[in-house]
Design a protein around this motif. Sequence first.
Motif, PDB file in Angstrom:
ATOM      1  N   VAL A  63       9.628   1.010  10.777  1.00 38.32           N
ATOM      2  CA  VAL A  63       9.078   1.571   9.671  1.00 38.32           C
ATOM      3  C   VAL A  63       8.065   0.838   8.978  1.00 38.32           C
ATOM      4  O   VAL A  63       7.142   1.435   8.552  1.00 38.32           O
ATOM      5  CB  VAL A  63      10.345   1.729   8.507  1.00 38.32           C
ATOM      6  N   ALA A  64       8.060  -0.556   9.043  1.00 41.70           N
ATOM      7  CA  ALA A  64       7.281  -1.329   8.447  1.00 41.70           C
ATOM      8  C   ALA A  64       5.636  -1.198   9.049  1.00 41.70           C
ATOM      9  O   ALA A  64       4.841  -0.722   8.460  1.00 41.70           O
ATOM     10  CB  ALA A  64       7.356  -2.721   8.246  1.00 41.70           C
ATOM     11  N   GLY A  65       5.812  -1.314  10.326  1.00 39.10           N
ATOM     12  CA  GLY A  65       4.582  -1.114  11.221  1.00 39.10           C
ATOM     13  C   GLY A  65       4.063   0.381  11.229  1.00 39.10           C
ATOM     14  O   GLY A  65       2.698   0.506  10.947  1.00 39.10           O
ATOM     15  N   TYR A  66       5.028   1.239  11.184  1.00 38.42           N
ATOM     16  CA  TYR A  66       4.469   2.460  11.506  1.00 38.42           C
ATOM     17  C   TYR A  66       3.954   2.989  10.204  1.00 38.42           C
ATOM     18  O   TYR A  66       3.066   3.538  10.070  1.00 38.42           O
ATOM     19  CB  TYR A  66       5.647   3.561  11.674  1.00 38.42           C
ATOM     20  N   LEU A  67       4.593   2.843   8.881  1.00 44.73           N
ATOM     21  CA  LEU A  67       4.011   3.382   7.633  1.00 44.73           C
ATOM     22  C   LEU A  67       2.770   2.514   7.313  1.00 44.73           C
ATOM     23  O   LEU A  67       1.905   3.026   6.778  1.00 44.73           O
ATOM     24  CB  LEU A  67       5.084   3.093   6.565  1.00 44.73           C
ATOM     25  N   ALA A  68       2.659   1.285   7.580  1.00 49.72           N
ATOM     26  CA  ALA A  68       1.525   0.499   7.405  1.00 49.72           C
ATOM     27  C   ALA A  68       0.335   1.366   8.382  1.00 49.72           C
ATOM     28  O   ALA A  68      -0.838   1.598   7.564  1.00 49.72           O
ATOM     29  CB  ALA A  68       1.551  -1.082   7.848  1.00 49.72           C
ATOM     30  N   ALA A  69       0.539   1.746   9.370  1.00 50.68           N
ATOM     31  CA  ALA A  69      -0.531   2.325  10.129  1.00 50.68           C
ATOM     32  C   ALA A  69      -0.823   3.451   9.532  1.00 50.68           C
ATOM     33  O   ALA A  69      -2.244   3.847   9.387  1.00 50.68           O
ATOM     34  CB  ALA A  69       0.136   2.415  11.636  1.00 50.68           C
ATOM     35  N   VAL A  70      -0.008   4.283   9.103  1.00 48.44           N
ATOM     36  CA  VAL A  70      -0.215   5.477   8.398  1.00 48.44           C
ATOM     37  C   VAL A  70      -1.097   5.326   7.037  1.00 48.44           C
ATOM     38  O   VAL A  70      -2.135   5.859   6.973  1.00 48.44           O
ATOM     39  CB  VAL A  70       0.963   6.264   7.993  1.00 48.44           C
ATOM     40  N   ALA A  71      -0.793   4.429   6.236  1.00 52.63           N
ATOM     41  CA  ALA A  71      -1.331   3.944   5.179  1.00 52.63           C
ATOM     42  C   ALA A  71      -2.824   3.499   5.494  1.00 52.63           C
ATOM     43  O   ALA A  71      -3.636   3.901   4.726  1.00 52.63           O
ATOM     44  CB  ALA A  71      -0.603   2.897   4.400  1.00 52.63           C
ATOM     45  N   ALA A  72      -2.984   2.716   6.444  1.00 52.57           N
ATOM     46  CA  ALA A  72      -4.437   2.261   6.859  1.00 52.57           C
ATOM     47  C   ALA A  72      -5.282   3.551   7.669  1.00 52.57           C
ATOM     48  O   ALA A  72      -6.343   3.950   7.223  1.00 52.57           O
ATOM     49  CB  ALA A  72      -4.421   1.170   7.830  1.00 52.57           C
ATOM     50  N   ALA A  73      -4.411   4.212   8.435  1.00 53.58           N
ATOM     51  CA  ALA A  73      -5.409   5.202   9.444  1.00 53.58           C
ATOM     52  C   ALA A  73      -5.898   6.147   8.603  1.00 53.58           C
ATOM     53  O   ALA A  73      -7.055   6.793   8.934  1.00 53.58           O
ATOM     54  CB  ALA A  73      -4.724   5.355  10.788  1.00 53.58           C
ATOM     55  N   VAL A  74      -5.022   6.911   7.952  1.00 56.15           N
ATOM     56  CA  VAL A  74      -5.307   8.211   7.331  1.00 56.15           C
ATOM     57  C   VAL A  74      -6.601   8.076   6.382  1.00 56.15           C
ATOM     58  O   VAL A  74      -7.508   8.774   6.547  1.00 56.15           O
ATOM     59  CB  VAL A  74      -4.001   8.741   6.440  1.00 56.15           C
ATOM     60  N   PRO A  75      -6.597   7.145   5.250  1.00 60.16           N
ATOM     61  CA  PRO A  75      -7.797   6.824   4.452  1.00 60.16           C
ATOM     62  C   PRO A  75      -9.051   6.762   5.366  1.00 60.16           C
ATOM     63  O   PRO A  75      -9.969   7.332   5.039  1.00 60.16           O
ATOM     64  CB  PRO A  75      -7.553   6.145   3.459  1.00 60.16           C
ATOM     65  N   ILE A  76      -8.768   5.763   6.215  1.00 60.29           N
ATOM     66  CA  ILE A  76     -10.034   5.442   7.026  1.00 60.29           C
ATOM     67  C   ILE A  76     -10.587   6.597   7.976  1.00 60.29           C
ATOM     68  O   ILE A  76     -11.608   6.849   7.726  1.00 60.29           O
ATOM     69  CB  ILE A  76      -9.751   3.916   7.879  1.00 60.29           C
ATOM     70  N   GLY A  77      -9.421   7.175   8.430  1.00 55.40           N
ATOM     71  CA  GLY A  77      -9.906   8.516   9.411  1.00 55.40           C
ATOM     72  C   GLY A  77     -10.520   9.348   8.411  1.00 55.40           C
ATOM     73  O   GLY A  77     -11.730   9.977   8.964  1.00 55.40           O
ATOM     74  N   LEU A  78     -10.141   9.736   7.334  1.00 56.01           N
ATOM     75  CA  LEU A  78     -10.734  10.684   6.268  1.00 56.01           C
ATOM     76  C   LEU A  78     -12.245  10.391   6.021  1.00 56.01           C
ATOM     77  O   LEU A  78     -12.985  11.162   6.184  1.00 56.01           O
ATOM     78  CB  LEU A  78      -9.757  10.778   4.892  1.00 56.01           C
ATOM     79  N   VAL A  79     -12.459   9.127   5.557  1.00 58.68           N
ATOM     80  CA  VAL A  79     -13.662   8.686   5.322  1.00 58.68           C
ATOM     81  C   VAL A  79     -14.690   8.524   6.421  1.00 58.68           C
ATOM     82  O   VAL A  79     -15.676   9.092   6.584  1.00 58.68           O
ATOM     83  CB  VAL A  79     -13.993   7.372   4.675  1.00 58.68           C
ATOM     84  N   ILE A  80     -14.190   8.040   7.611  1.00 55.94           N
ATOM     85  CA  ILE A  80     -14.848   8.131   8.793  1.00 55.94           C
ATOM     86  C   ILE A  80     -15.201   9.534   9.376  1.00 55.94           C
ATOM     87  O   ILE A  80     -16.494   9.944   9.742  1.00 55.94           O
ATOM     88  CB  ILE A  80     -14.121   7.321   9.912  1.00 55.94           C
ATOM     89  N   GLY A  81     -14.162  10.579   9.250  1.00 48.34           N
ATOM     90  CA  GLY A  81     -14.645  11.757   9.693  1.00 48.34           C
ATOM     91  C   GLY A  81     -15.522  12.503   8.756  1.00 48.34           C
ATOM     92  O   GLY A  81     -16.407  13.510   9.343  1.00 48.34           O
TER      93      GLY A  81
END
Lengths: 307, 270
Positions: A121-139
């Motif tokens: 849960v810790a690793g996965y949620l951290a990935a969601v929290a990081a990847a979604v905003p970064i992906g939004l901005v990059i996209g």
Amino acid sequence: MSDVWHAALFGATWCLLIGIVLLVPDAPAQAIPDKTPYLVGLGIIAAAFAVLALRAKPDRGPAFDLAIVVGLVLLGAEVGFAKLVLLDPVLFPSPARVAEVFAVDYPEMLDGLRSSLILLVAGYLAAVAAAVPIGLVIGWRRRLYRVAYPIAKTVSPIPTTVYLPYAIVLLPSFAAASIFVIFIGAFWPILVGTCYGVFGVDRRLIASARTLGLSERVMLTRIVFPAAMPSILSGAMIALILSFIILTVAEMIGASTGLGWYLVTNHQFANYDRVMAGMLLIMLVVIAVMQVFDRVQDRLLAWQQPS
Amino acid sequence: MIAIDRVSMVFPDRDRRTVALDEVSLRVGEGEFVAILGPSGCGKSTLLELVAGLSGSTGGSLLVDGRPVTEPGPERGMVFQDYSLFPWMTAQENLEFAIEQTNGHHSREENRKKAEEYLGAVGLKAWAQTYPQRLSGGMRQRLAIARMFAIGSKIFLMDEPFGALDSLNRAYMQDLLLGLWKRGETDRTVLFVTHDVDEALLLSDRIVVMTPSPGRIRETIDVPFGRPREREHLNSDERYLELRARLLRLLYDELVDSLGGRTRLRAELA
């Protein structure tokens, strides 16, 4: 009519299974003194299927069919392993022996489950929290994407488990190392899913949003993010499956507790009934987590359903 | 007032440049209802996007109330054939979001009330909690129109808004739009893109006929009928039939021209 027929077949399969477990004696190689844990387990599974079938609407058929298939598999294992001993009894313990493991080892298993879920849960949620905003901005910013894309394309296919030995050495604890590796592994699929989602947002929806004169922040959070949600979720699903793989591999390599550790330790001591029980436990955990994921997904995408 | 002065729009494609608009000039006064009529590819949607500020022209000047258009804004509301609404928001949320984003200084409660009021105005009160996906095409367009009114747009830019509807729904929507257009004290200007001659004649004060490749204004026709208009009366009006025939001829000529001229078409048909 068909429901009654299904229910009858379900009842017949499971009565036959329980009858054989109770009445036909085990072969000496597989014999155990107490079959209560197995019978309790069978009762729980049968009851769970019955509830599942009763709650299924409008068609109960699939739930019953599934219950019948599971009953037949267990029946096959019972006859093949416990009664006839068709295969090596050390490598293929009878279902009752596997059930006994749950009854004996459950404190250790629950401990392992807890520590595994914390890492996951810790690793996965951290990935969601990081990847979604970064992906939004990059996209959203094509120029950023042109920089990020070659990097992502090069780095993302590398199996993150290769970082594990180094991470274990560099980071203060095994927990930190595996959270880090799960984070990296889950990060890429979510990032890619998010970027693709942002690309795929209908131009006309963006145009419609622009006529409202939205700020960029509102545009990203209220328009682009929900519009990209289906793609984000499919990335998140892949990431979740990857996380399980990474988690169990990490635990097999370096942990002193957890589901993967339980498997590999008992393998080293040739306790194959425990290995089998460990595999079953992991399967159940994966099924449960995926159920939770499906629920979340259905809720987030409720607007997509036509009726 | 919308002042379009020798506006051009050229898309530089890889092997050939497409002239979507070639020095188009048009003036639309406040409170005027102007229909832009033309076959596909004549640049009518492009013209609308320029007025909306969704894209910038490659030449000429475009002023709205004396100021050049640089970006989109709620005072120029837009309705597309579809895709005007956000599918992840219910009918009510779509309106509330639009209201909240365009006049944020009001309280949440006020915005909700306003959204409900406009939902009622287009007869969608019972559908407030429904997602657009589950509304019919006609309902979605009603909601899109309600949104435009709710955000207080002064200029309505409508890109074939009823093009995907069946004829009954379309007639209903046309009446609804005309009914709402003149309601209230503000004069709302409408630029209405269509390829339906009857629709243009029923709705507008003036019809701008456009022709494709390059996109140009071929003719501007004043519609002589008073308001309110009744479609039954129009159908028996001789001027209506005359205008209709003339417009159809204009469109039809264009079609024939684009196919290679009347003579060639005749030869091929023979």
